[in-house]
Design a protein around this motif. Structure first.
Motif, short mmCIF file in Angstrom:
data_model
loop_
_atom_site.label_atom_id
_atom_site.label_comp_id
_atom_site.label_asym_id
_atom_site.label_seq_id
_atom_site.Cartn_x
_atom_site.Cartn_y
_atom_site.Cartn_z
N SER A 34 15.13 61.53 27.34
CA SER A 34 16.42 61.10 26.77
C SER A 34 16.45 61.15 25.25
O SER A 34 17.46 60.77 24.65
CB SER A 34 16.74 59.68 27.25
N LEU A 41 19.47 63.01 24.03
CA LEU A 41 20.67 62.91 24.85
C LEU A 41 21.46 61.65 24.49
O LEU A 41 20.88 60.64 24.08
CB LEU A 41 20.29 62.86 26.35
N THR A 42 22.76 61.70 24.66
CA THR A 42 23.57 60.50 24.50
C THR A 42 23.44 59.66 25.77
O THR A 42 22.98 60.16 26.81
CB THR A 42 25.07 60.84 24.30
N ASP A 55 25.77 58.66 27.70
CA ASP A 55 26.59 59.24 28.77
C ASP A 55 25.92 60.45 29.41
O ASP A 55 26.02 60.64 30.63
CB ASP A 55 27.97 59.65 28.23
N GLU A 56 25.25 61.25 28.59
CA GLU A 56 24.57 62.42 29.14
C GLU A 56 23.44 62.00 30.08
O GLU A 56 23.21 62.63 31.12
CB GLU A 56 24.02 63.30 28.01
N GLU A 92 24.98 60.81 33.37
CA GLU A 92 25.42 61.93 34.20
C GLU A 92 24.22 62.64 34.83
O GLU A 92 24.26 63.03 35.99
CB GLU A 92 26.24 62.93 33.37
N ALA A 93 23.14 62.80 34.05
CA ALA A 93 21.94 63.46 34.57
C ALA A 93 21.37 62.68 35.76
O ALA A 93 20.94 63.26 36.76
CB ALA A 93 20.89 63.61 33.47
#
Ligand code: C5P
Length: 218
Positions: free
Chosen positions: A200, A203-204, A206-207, A210-211
């Motif tokens: 992570s 990554l944000t 939210d990303e 979603e992942a």
């Protein structure tokens, strides 16, 4: 069988935030297993049980009356006292990780953790969710991030809650705790063989969410 998504990884990788959000999106139950170990640390401090006394800690773990209240303002009650704030400190996390190294302590907390597996499903956040507590879970994630990113995230998280700490000191404590979690004999921190590894660092939030969701829905 009731589905489980396990999310394991080192502290500060974003497991708590992610796992909570993913559970909400799926409408599943949520287990913060770290909070159980932290509650044990609080119980030991209050009852003056030494972190080195494995047998006494095992008895304490078995006798703990620990309730996780759900809802918009969730509370964690230990013998009816709200310990939500006390378990946040790095001191408590560090003490918890020392106690978590004892096999008898881990064994004593197994049933408590497994009791969270209720319909329609469970998202379980911890260190050994996919390897020991729910080895048969159909969905497993190992969430990591670089040590720098993890320390900074924890720092910001604590600051938001009005808890002031030095970043350098926090980094040292996190590294020490991770080393202990990785190197212990019983249930060491590692990815389950069938886990999807997500880093992570770049990554944000939210990303990452979603992942994780795509592991369950794909
Ligand atoms: O995740 P959290 O930082 O709240 O966990 C506190 C400590 O509890 C960890 O450093 C780890 O030693 C221990 N723990 C564990 N197994 C888990 C969850 C937490 O050993 N499943």
């Amino acid at each position: 069988t009731i589905p489980v998504l396990t999310i394991d990884g080192p502290s500060g990788a974003g497991k708590g935030t992610t796992a909570r959000a993913v559970a909400a999106r799926l409408g599943w139950n949520f287990l913060d297993s770290g909070a159980i170990y932290r509650a044990l640390a609080v119980a030991a401090m209050d009852r003056r049980v030494s972190w080195e006394d494995e047998a006494a800690l095992e008895a304490l773990a078995e006798s703990m009356d620990l309730v996780f209240e759900a809802g918009p303002a969730p509370r964690i009650l230990l013998w009816n006292n709200d310990i939500g704030r006390r378990i946040l400190t790095e001191e408590c996390g560090n003490l918890a990780s020392k106690m978590a190294a004892f096999p008898a302590v881990r064994r004593a907390l197994l049933d408590k953790q497994r009791s969270f597996r209720r319909l329609p499903g469970l998202v379980a956040d911890g260190r050994d969710m996919g390897t020991v507590v729910f080895p048969d879970a159909p969905y497993k994630i190992f969430l990591t991030a670089s040590a720098e990113v993890r320390a900074l995230r924890r720092y910001n998280q604590l600051k938001e809650k009005g808890i002031d700490v030095s970043l350098a000191h926090l980094t040292e404590e996190i590294e020490e705790r991770d080393r202990r979690d990785r190197e212990r004999q019983t249930a060491p921190l590692r990815a389950a063989e069938d886990a999807v590894v997500i880093d992570s660092s770049d990554l944000t939030v939210d990303e990452v969410i979603e992942a994780c969701l795509s592991v369950v829905t794909s």
